[in-house]
Each structure stands twice: as C-alpha cells, then as structure tokens.
Scaffold this active site. Structure first.
Site, PDB file in Angstrom:
ATOM      1  CG  ASP A 163      -1.983   0.994   1.242  1.00  0.00           C
ATOM      2  OD1 ASP A 163      -2.776   0.979   0.290  1.00  0.00           O
ATOM      3  OD2 ASP A 163      -2.062   1.814   2.183  1.00  0.00           O
TER       4      ASP A 163
ATOM      5  CD  GLU B  41      17.098 -13.574   4.350  1.00  0.00           C
ATOM      6  OE1 GLU B  41      16.413 -14.173   5.201  1.00  0.00           O
ATOM      7  OE2 GLU B  41      17.469 -12.388   4.476  1.00  0.00           O
TER       8      GLU B  41
HETATM    9  C1  NOJ Z   1      -4.595   2.840  -0.975  1.00  0.00           C
HETATM   10  C2  NOJ Z   1      -5.668   1.832  -0.747  1.00  0.00           C
HETATM   11  O1  NOJ Z   1      -5.922   1.184  -1.968  1.00  0.00           O
HETATM   12  C3  NOJ Z   1      -6.873   2.598  -0.233  1.00  0.00           C
HETATM   13  O2  NOJ Z   1      -8.020   1.793  -0.190  1.00  0.00           O
HETATM   14  C4  NOJ Z   1      -6.534   3.151   1.121  1.00  0.00           C
HETATM   15  O3  NOJ Z   1      -7.604   3.945   1.573  1.00  0.00           O
HETATM   16  C5  NOJ Z   1      -5.273   4.018   1.043  1.00  0.00           C
HETATM   17  N1  NOJ Z   1      -4.227   3.403   0.298  1.00  0.00           N
HETATM   18  C6  NOJ Z   1      -4.747   4.297   2.436  1.00  0.00           C
HETATM   19  O4  NOJ Z   1      -4.208   3.133   2.983  1.00  0.00           O
END
Ligand code: NOJ
Length: 529
Positions: A198, A248
């Site tokens: 993310d 690894e």
């Molecule tokens: C991107 C994720 O896809 C989204 O759903 C989320 O709200 C934001 N990052 C924050 O983590």
C-alpha cells in the site's frame, strides 16, 4: 494474472453480512475455474476498520471479523493445492491510531522515543494552534491532528496523510524498518507468495516537513503530487531491502516471492524506478485506468509504459479496476442500472486489450462479472472516510465495494450464508441478480466467459504475456497492435463498424464480429495465417 479479493465483499461464511477468509477459501474453486494465477487479499488484520483495514492495529494477526490465523493457514494451504498464489496487502505508510505503538506515543511526552516512531511536531502560531505545516490529507482536511497531552493540555500535532485514525510511521527511525522486516518474515514464514504494498511511493517525507507550494494538490487529484510528502529517494532503499528478504526465502525453498507496489507518481519514468531489477517486481501502472475512452489517450499511455517501464527491462503491470475506483462498466459511460449498453461493451473491449498487452494484469473482484458501480447508495450506508471527511460523494469508493452476487434472485444473492444471515454490509441493488456468478457461468456470452477465455488463451499462447508489442497502422478510432509474429489485437473505440485488420474469424472477440469486420466498441484477437 492476479485477482484482487476485497475480503469483506467476496463471500461471507459466518452470516454476519461481512465476507471473511473462510469465504475466500470456499470461493477458490470458482477462481481456479476462471483461470487466475494468484489472489491478492485486501487487509484482514485486526483493525478498527476506519478505512476498511488500511488502518492496521496489529500487523501479525487476523481480525475476528475475518477469521483467525488457523483459518488463514487453511486458506493458504487450499490455495497452494489449487496452484493459486497468495499475496497479502501490507500497509507500511501508516498504521491505526489503535496500534499499541501509537497509543504508547500518545501516553509519552513530546520528544520521547515513543513519539519518534511517528511524525509528532509542535504547532505554529499563538498557542501552537495551527498545524506544523500546510499539507492536506488525501482524504480531505489538514494532514495533521492535535493531541491532548497526558496532563490534559492541548499538545503536539501528528501527521496523517490519510484519515486521522491512520498516523504515518516515521521511516527515518530505523526501528520502523526493523519492525516491518519482522512483519514480512512473519507472513513469509507462513507460506505466502508475496505482498501488495500500500502507498509504496509514500513512507518517507521531506526531512524538514516544510510547507508545500501547492497544499491542496493531493486532496484535489488523489494523485501523489505533493513532492514533499511522496516519492522521496530514500524509499527505494526499503524496496531493495524487501526484495533481498524475498530472495532469501526463494533461495531456501526455490519458490519465487512477488512484491507489487501501489505506486502513484507523476510520470512513467519515475514509476520505472520502482521496478528496477533489485526493487519491486511489479508496480501498478494506473495511467491506463485513468485514461478516458479514447484511442489517442490509450495509445499514449501504453506507448509511454512500453518505452519508460518495459524499456528498462521491467514488467508493466496493468489494471483497469480496483477497490478505490469507479468500475469500468460505469466509467466508460454506462447508466448504472443497465448491463448491456455502451459502458459494458467498452469494458469488455478494454479487458481484451489489457489481457493482450505485454506484462502482468490484475483484475478486481466483480470485474469478471461486468458489475457496474452502485451509484445510488444512500448517505447513511456510506463508509468511505473520504465521505466522512469531505461530505462529498464525488470520489467515494463504496460503490465498487458492494458485496458480490453469487446466486439467486434477491439480496443477499448467496453472498452471506449463515443460519440467520445478516444483511450484506452494503446493500446490493436488485439488478445484481443479472450479474450473479451462477448466471454468468451458465451464459457463454457473459463477461465471465470472456475473461475465462482470454485467460486461457493468455496461458496457452506464447505470444501473450511477457514480450513487446508493435503498433499496426489502423483506421481513425481503431488501435491495433501485434504480439509475437502473428497475434493481432485491435480495438474499435468508435461505435460504427470498421474493416478488421485481419481477415477471417477472430480467435476471441469482446462482441459479435462477423469475419472481416470489427464492430463498434469491440476488441478482438486474431492469429494471422
Ligand atoms: C490505498 C488503498 O488502496 C486505499 O483503499 C486506502 O484507503 C489508502 N491506500 C490508504 O491506505
């Protein structure tokens, strides 16, 4: 081809109206039949769910909403037996305000080691009443919230590029890097195949946290355009380290691990830096998803990706839908309650185009059913923090997250299956009946069959997948390219039929295509004889 499972909306095995890991396990045979290589599971960790799990309170466990670690192990085992890889969604930019380290930071004094794991700073102006800088949160409003100190007085501010319940980690503190290594090893040790990362262009902020010249940029576009908050050079060291950790594990057992980043940066060239040979294996290239239904726009983003990303020897990772975006069927012009119009035809064509492009492809659950965006959810069911923070429906993400229809004529359409089933956590519209998986499987003209056939050919034909493409001359409104020596893909962006670039019957087409004709809003694949 990886299939994104948005766990809370996939399949509910407990009858509480929320999808869970046992539901995902029950759905694996369906995914196998579709032909996926792997699944990416949206976050299922313990979380107060302010942003549906992207606010993680414990990175090494399963929220009871979704099951437990034993159920997780069963899911991974079942997927392995079916030859389906499993990717987890890891959230390293921020955690939940309920994470024990953030709670510790709140209880600790300014300047303490506990606060140094986050971005705490004094405010500005009289009584420190103004935030430390002028940055905006991606979800609207300021990127800073003020805390009450343990002695009850208004105190420091902390940074959150998303909701206030999602404090950003301070990656300049080595303790954070060490903690995430521990988390990676925890899950890799349980047998998973990799991670979707993310906010992979986040993590580091400009060390001085200065004011931005364009503070509203992030809130305006949702692209990562505040150059002080995103895309700092230090982030690449993290991906090099994570890559070496994956390697690894590969050396130990011979199985490759995959890192795919959610990378939002302004240009394809900057994007390419995230997929250098010692960094991430893949990074979602969102420009195709953002392109309007226009041949020039599509050609431009595809050409840039081929030159700036594939040109460096990396894989381009294509995506048309995910849990943050309006679904293609609606985005490309479909009235939300009709399933067979222009938007659907274009979404089918776009799918064949994507599956024919060189590189990796991700599809989002429900895309294979041609689900439209649910645009008429009432305000009181909306859960997206963007709605809570801005009061605006303009960018809300609930409409693509409505639980999947599996069978039957009425909600819950087989989504939830307990003795006394609760309602799905978001209401499913009546018209979902026509998209249910059982109907899709029974109808060879369905989206599902198009995706299944496309994936089968993609697996079978060496021309598809990795490699390059060569643009072919084509009439206005049509994009055509060749893969390998003889596979041609053409997309007619217009609504009127045009002559097909190859005579004879296509191998696969997104709509009816008589020999020699490429119908409007249609894509097709041919093998040249
Ligand atoms: C991107 C994720 O896809 C989204 O759903 C989320 O709200 C934001 N990052 C924050 O983590």
């Amino acid at each position: 081809m990886i299939y994104q499972v948005y766990v809370r909306s996939f399949l509910d095995s407990t009858g509480d109206g929320i999808g869970d890991l046992a539901g995902v396990r029950a759905g694996l045979p369906y995914l196998k039949k579709l032909g996926v290589d792997g699944i990416w599971l949206s976050p299922f960790y313990p979380s107060p769910q302010h942003d549906h799990g992207y606010d993680v309170a414990d990175y090494c466990d399963v929220d009871p909403l979704f099951g437990d670690l034993d159920e997780f192990d069963l899911l991974v085992g079942a997927a392995r037996r079916l030859g389906i890889k499993v990717l987890l969604d890891i959230v390293p930019n921020h955690c939940s305000s309920e994470h024990p380290w953030f709670r510790e930071a709140l209880a600790a004094p300014p300047g303490s080691p506990a606060r140094a794991r986050f971005h705490f700073a004094d405010g500005r102006g009289p009584d420190d009443a103004e935030p430390p800088n002028n940055w905006h949160s991606m979800f609207g409003g300021p990127a800073w919230s003020r805390v009450t100190e343990p002695d009850g007085r208004p105190g420091q501010w902390y940074l959150h590029m998303f909701a206030p319940e999602q404090p950003d980690w301070n990656w300049r503190n080595p303790e954070i890097a060490a903690e995430f290594e521990r988390i990676l090893r925890f899950w890799l040790g349980r047998g998973i195949d990799g991670f979707r990362i993310d906010v992979a262009a986040g993590l580091f902020k400009h060390p001085e946290l200065p004011d931005s010249d364009d503070p509203e940029a992030d809130a305006r576009t949702r692209d990562s355009v505040n150059p002080l908050a995103w895309n700092q050079p230090e982030v690449h060291d993290v991906w090099r380290r994570w890559r070496s950790i994956c390697e690894e594990y590969t050396e130990r057992d011979g199985c490759e691990r995959l890192l795919v980043g959610e990378v939002s940066v302004p240009t394809a060239r900057e994007h390419a830096q995230y997929v250098r040979p010692d960094e991430l294996h893949q990074a979602f290239f969102f420009d195709l998803l953002s392109a309007p239904w226009d041949p020039d726009a599509f050609q431009k983003v595809i050409s840039e990706a081929m030159q700036d990303i594939a040109g460096t020897g990396s894989t381009v990772t294509w995506v048309l839908n995910n849990h943050d975006q309006v679904r293609t069927v609606t985005r490309y012009g479909e009235p939300a309650t009709e399933g067979s119009g222009l938007g659907a035809a274009r979404a089918r064509a776009a799918a064949l185009l994507m599956l024919a492009l060189p590189g990796a492809a991700y599809i989002y659950q429900g895309e294979e059913l041609g689900l439209p965006e649910v645009v008429d959810l009432p305000d009181d069911v909306l859960t997206d923090p963007i709605f809570r923070r801005t009061g605006s429906r303009a960018r809300i993400r609930d409409g693509c997250r409505v639980p999947l229809p599996w069978s039957g004529q009425a909600s819950p359409f087989g989504f939830t299956s307990g003795e006394e089933s609760a309602k799905p956590w978001l209401p499913q519209p009546e018209y979902f009946a026509e998209y249910a998986t059982d109907r899709a499987l029974a109808d060879t003209r369905s989206f599902w069959h198009l995706y299944r056939d496309g994936l089968q050919l993609r697996a079978a034909l060496p021309q598809l997948g990795e490699g390059t493409l060569r643009w072919l001359d084509s009439p206005p409104g049509v994009l055509a390219f060749e893969r390998g020596d003889d596979l041609v893909c053409a997309v007619n962006f217009g609504t009127a039929p045009t002559p097909a670039p190859v005579s004879g019957t296509p191998l696969l087409a997104s709509g009816p295509c008589p020999p020699g004709v490429l119908s409007g809003s249609t894509a097709a694949w041919w093998i040249r004889s």
